[in-house]
Motif scaffolding. Sequence first.
Motif, PDB file in Angstrom:
ATOM      1  N   ALA A   1       0.824  -1.207   0.000  1.00  0.00           N
ATOM      2  CA  ALA A   1       0.000   0.000   0.000  1.00  0.00           C
ATOM      3  C   ALA A   1       0.858   1.257   0.000  1.00  0.00           C
ATOM      4  N   THR A   2       1.990   1.225   0.710  1.00  0.00           N
ATOM      5  CA  THR A   2       2.898   2.367   0.704  1.00  0.00           C
ATOM      6  C   THR A   2       3.398   2.658  -0.708  1.00  0.00           C
ATOM      7  N   LEU A   3       3.527   1.606  -1.526  1.00  0.00           N
ATOM      8  CA  LEU A   3       3.976   1.753  -2.912  1.00  0.00           C
ATOM      9  C   LEU A   3       2.794   1.873  -3.880  1.00  0.00           C
ATOM     10  N   SER A   4       1.587   2.035  -3.333  1.00  0.00           N
ATOM     11  CA  SER A   4       0.359   2.163  -4.129  1.00  0.00           C
ATOM     12  C   SER A   4       0.067   0.922  -4.974  1.00  0.00           C
ATOM     13  N   GLU A   5       0.561  -0.235  -4.555  1.00  0.00           N
ATOM     14  CA  GLU A   5       0.233  -1.503  -5.220  1.00  0.00           C
ATOM     15  C   GLU A   5      -0.998  -2.082  -4.521  1.00  0.00           C
ATOM     16  N   TYR A   6      -2.148  -1.470  -4.813  1.00  0.00           N
ATOM     17  CA  TYR A   6      -3.361  -1.785  -4.068  1.00  0.00           C
ATOM     18  C   TYR A   6      -3.893  -3.184  -4.357  1.00  0.00           C
ATOM     19  N   ALA A   7      -3.627  -3.722  -5.546  1.00  0.00           N
ATOM     20  CA  ALA A   7      -4.086  -5.074  -5.855  1.00  0.00           C
ATOM     21  C   ALA A   7      -3.416  -6.079  -4.924  1.00  0.00           C
ATOM     22  N   VAL A   8      -2.125  -5.891  -4.666  1.00  0.00           N
ATOM     23  CA  VAL A   8      -1.401  -6.774  -3.743  1.00  0.00           C
ATOM     24  C   VAL A   8      -1.940  -6.605  -2.323  1.00  0.00           C
ATOM     25  N   ALA A   9      -2.140  -5.358  -1.927  1.00  0.00           N
ATOM     26  CA  ALA A   9      -2.656  -5.093  -0.585  1.00  0.00           C
ATOM     27  C   ALA A   9      -4.051  -5.689  -0.404  1.00  0.00           C
ATOM     28  N   GLU A  10      -4.884  -5.547  -1.414  1.00  0.00           N
ATOM     29  CA  GLU A  10      -6.243  -6.076  -1.314  1.00  0.00           C
ATOM     30  C   GLU A  10      -6.245  -7.600  -1.281  1.00  0.00           C
ATOM     31  N   SER A  11      -5.349  -8.239  -2.022  1.00  0.00           N
ATOM     32  CA  SER A  11      -5.286  -9.711  -1.989  1.00  0.00           C
ATOM     33  C   SER A  11      -4.867 -10.184  -0.599  1.00  0.00           C
ATOM     34  N   ALA A  12      -3.965  -9.447   0.049  1.00  0.00           N
ATOM     35  CA  ALA A  12      -3.592  -9.786   1.419  1.00  0.00           C
ATOM     36  C   ALA A  12      -4.785  -9.589   2.354  1.00  0.00           C
TER      37      ALA A  12
END
Length: 770
Positions: free
Chosen positions: A455-466
Amino acid sequence: MSQLKNFINEIHRRSLWQVLAIYIAVAWVVLQAVEVLTSSYGLPAWFPALAAALLLMGLPFVLATAFVQEGAPGIRRSDPTLLPETSDPILAAAPAGLSHESQGVRSVFNWRNAILIGAALFAIWGVISTIWLFTGFRGLVVKAEAADLFEAKDAVVVADFENSTDQPALGLAVTEAVITDLDQSEYVTVVERSELAEVLERMRLPDTTSLSADIAVEVAQREGYPVVVSGSVTPLGNGYQISARIIEATTGDVAVRLRETAMDEAEVIPAVERLARLTRRHLGESLTSLQRSQPLPNVTTASLEALELYSQGRALLRRGDAASAIPLMERAVRVDTAFASAYRGLSVAYSNVGNTGAGQTNAEKAFRHADRLVDLERYMTGGTYHSWRRQLDSATYYYQRVLDREPENFVAVNNLGDLYERMGRYEDALRLYRISVDIDPTSLTGHLNMASAAATLSEYAVAESAMVVMRERFPGAFATNYFEFSLAQYTGDFDQARAGARLTADMPSPVYNTWGYWLLTGAEGTRGHIDAALAFADTSMRMATEAGSLLPLYLALQTVEHIALAAGQPERITPFLEPVFSAVADDPSPTFKHLGLAFIAQGQALTGELNEARATLARMDSLAASGDFRPYGAGERVRALIALLEERPEESLEYLNRSRAADFSVRFRGERLLRGDAYAALGQLAEAAAQYDTLTISYELDFRDVGIYGPLKALAHERAGAVYLALGDSATAARHLAAFAELWNDADPALQPRVESAVRTLALLAGEGN
């Protein structure tokens, strides 16, 4: 077209369909047999999958054999007129219509070879299966005798193991060991002893009653639990025999009897692990699931009981329940007062709930006992100790030494990722967190940290999968609720953010409640609900003081300061300074005492008490000079604030540069706002706009601090709008002012004139655009 028609006719003429039907029927019988073996013995899913793959590999050869054995297209072997006269004995022996080449093909594609290939393929299957089973699961390849009594996720009551040895604590230790290993399973649920208090009361028994096999069976019958596990520890020569029984609760009959032997006390732990795993196997757990289980930790302690307590506490930590891990690890260090790894675990657990003083104290205790540890434990202890003192380079060195020896050490990988995140190396942190999740996908900590860096890197797809994993595997956990808030706040879903914060505030633990109210403070402050935010902050700080959790107390003060700054109401900071003054005086952690003093000094400067702020900064300098820790750059940021308030913007920027150097070049939220204000004061509007922009987007704004910098977002949009207007960039100015008006659209009445001013400016800009 005629060739295609001939090919189709040729297929119909041959016996391929009959061969295919027979092959499918045989394959079905084989797969059914493999499936029966798999289900009976709990074999992994790849056993039948491998068999199916081998059958598919054999099918083309069987069909090719059938095709070749029929002869060449259009030729019938029964027609003798097609056999040419020849003196060649091979051709003379060949069926009619076959050339030398055809005869060679027939010598390869024949039924004898087909059978041999099939046998070879299944021999390969057998060898692979046997190697896998008997190298990884020796003794566990048994039929699950109690599987009919038990279904996945059913609860097991574990009775106290009888102890016939001369070591009074051994029976309890073995019982706890069995519970620990069973509790690692995703298949078996162990009934917690705390859940049995009410049952024992209904049975007119005191809650201190020993849970014998007979009492455990009655408890299981009353509560509907299907199975009881009981057992005993008896002397066997110089060693011990450890026995277990799986009892059907409804009848009280013993379904399975198991035993393991330990040659001496050092062999007790491995014997208990084997026994517990065999118990899980007989209850129907698959071998694949057993493979995922973790043994007791390899850490230094003379006490099996302490090791068991530590193991249970560590498991809770990985599930994100630090509050429940603390009492278990406290018991462990009471049993073994030199248990360095348990002190280290306590340090982490106390840190996770915000009790910085206890966290620092336990890190120091662990470090004092480091000389009695093996290398890996000593490196882990060094990493924890230096992390607390913010000597992040040294801590990185120690964790890297661990990974040089054990590349898949989950704790070292995860902690090194945390250090990188604190140093602003977010890409490196995310890489390590991905590895940690691969190493242990059952750990909540790994998923949370991976989401944080993503999320800090704005990779929201990865954050949402977690987030999906955390919701499914750890519903209601503190970290899951915290993540619900943070990700929603990050992406601008403020209703969802408020709901996540409320979930945390309503958890049945005062330790977590204080964090929940702090999150609510940030959520309401972001929307301009100043009165509500400060009320939540007051509750959070009061609860943090009562719980001894100083970190949320300090963070609440910083959040209040940002809210008051954004609202233009600095006088509202003053009532929140006193609780932090009192807490800082008693904080045994020099690192966090220094940080708490910095927040006090910042509040004093914002309220115009500049001399008091300078006096607090002098205390910070004295502490830093006398303490063995690397100070935060927060003190330099306070000096930058004072310089700016006294209209010395150049000097303010110098202090901010020092602050960034002290913080490993991390761009802290308050530093960005101050830097923008300093550039604006110097008339360097483009530089000021760039700084304000960084506070209005998520990229490289530390995800874990979202509750702190959220209240600054509206102010950054408002100031960016004004600067871009001065630069003549009406479109960008309108975008910022629109975002500001949206964030504060229902802000407190005292803030509405600023919102209305932004709306009027937007209307003017829209008119100019027309």
